[in-house]
Scaffold this active site. Structure first.
Site, PDB file in Angstrom:
ATOM      1  N   CYS A   2      -4.134  -2.384   0.730  1.00  0.00           N
ATOM      2  CA  CYS A   2      -3.522  -3.620   1.206  1.00  0.00           C
ATOM      3  C   CYS A   2      -3.111  -4.419  -0.012  1.00  0.00           C
ATOM      4  CB  CYS A   2      -4.496  -4.420   2.077  1.00  0.00           C
ATOM      5  SG  CYS A   2      -3.779  -5.939   2.731  1.00  0.00           S
ATOM      6  N   GLU A 104       3.317  -2.216   4.209  1.00  0.00           N
ATOM      7  CA  GLU A 104       3.094  -0.935   3.554  1.00  0.00           C
ATOM      8  C   GLU A 104       4.463  -0.353   3.266  1.00  0.00           C
ATOM      9  OE1 GLU A 104       1.446   0.895   1.355  1.00  0.00           O
ATOM     10  OE2 GLU A 104      -0.275   0.302   2.580  1.00  0.00           O
TER      11      GLU A 104
END
Length: 226
Positions: A2, A104
Site C-alpha cells: 500500500c 495499485e
C-alpha cells in the site's frame, strides 16, 4: 503493498463510528503518499478513542534519524514478531489508519496504469496499523505509523501479491484494545479482505504523481491498451 491511498469519509460519520469527542477537521484527500501526515485512530489510557495525525513511515525508537521511516511504510503481518522495528508495537501500539480506498498499479505497454480499489459500499476502509514515537536530538518527539499487509485477494493479485490488511468493523475494538497483548489472537485478525466485498477501476495517470490531489483522480477512465 500500500503506497498511496485516499480519505473522503464525512467527519460526523467518523465521530459516530469511533465514539470521538467531536467530529475531526479533516479535508478530503485523494493521493496520500509516504512521509505525509495520515489520520489514525488510537485508544488512549482512559479507554477512549482519539483521531490523530501521524507521519506515514514508521520510525523505530532506536533509529538514528527519521529517514528510515520511508522504508517502513508497510509491514508484513506474517513476520511482525520477528522484526525488532515492529515486535513491541504489535503488542502495545496499534492503530487504525483511515482510508476510503487505495491505488495499485499495473504495467501495460510499458506504462504504469493506476487502479483505484475500495469497498463495494464505498464506506470506510480501516487499515491495521502500528505506531511508534521517536525522540529527536533536540528533545522533540515525532510519532509515525506503518500499514500492515497480507497476501492479496483474487481481485488484487493480478496487480500485486500483497494488499493492506483491511479490518472489519467488528474487529476495530479488539485491534485498538491496549489491554489485548495476545499476539496469537491478534494475528487471527490479519487476513485478506474478501474480494467479493471490493471493487476497482482504472483511473487517470495523474494519480501516478503525489503532487496531484483532487477528486478527478478517482474518476473511472477507459482502459487503453497498447
Amino acid at each position: 503493498m500500500c503506497g498511496r491511498f485516499t480519505l473522503q469519509i464525512p467527519a460526523e460519520l467518523l465521530a459516530e463510528i469511533f465514539g470521538l469527542p467531536e467530529p475531526p477537521d479533516l479535508p478530503a484527500r485523494y493521493n496520500i503518499a509516504p512521509t505525509q501526515q495520515v489520520a489514525v485512530v488510537r485508544q488512549h489510557a482512559d479507554g477512549g478513542n482519539r483521531l490523530e495525525l501521524l507521519r506515514w513511515g514508521l520510525i523505530p525508537s532506536w533509529a538514528k534519524d527519521p529517514s528510515i521511516g520511508s522504508k517502513m511504510i508497510n509491514a508484513r503481518s506474517e513476520t511482525l514478531e520477528e522484526k525488532p522495528a515492529f515486535r513491541a508495537a504489535f503488542k502495545f501500539r496499534r492503530c487504525l489508519v483511515l482510508a476510503s480506498g487505495f491505488y495499485e498499479w499495473e504495467v501495460l505497454g510499458g506504462k504504469k496504469v493506476p487502479r483505484y480499489l475500495r469497498l463495494k459500499d464505498g464506506g470506510l476502509m480501516a487499515f491495521a496499523g502500528l505506531w511508534e514515537s521517536w525522540k529527536a536530538p533536540d528533545g522533540s518527539c515525532l510519532e509515525s505509523c506503518t500499514i500492515l499487509t497480507t497476501a492479496a485477494n483474487s481481485l488484487i493479485e493480478p496487480l500485486h501479491i500483497r494488499m493492506p490488511v483491511i479490518l472489519r468493523p467488528r474487529d476495530f475494538a479488539a485491534w485498538l484494545d491496549r489491554n489485548l497483548t495476545n499476539t496469537a489472537e491478534l494475528k487471527g485478525l490479519l487476513q485478506p479482505y474478501p474480494s467479493d466485498g471490493m471493487e476497482g477501476w482504472t483511473v487517470s495517470t495523474l494519480a501516478n504523481s503525489p503532487k496531484n490531489d483532487a477528486p478527478d483522480l478517482i474518476v473511472p477512465v477507459p482502459l487503453v491498451c497498447g
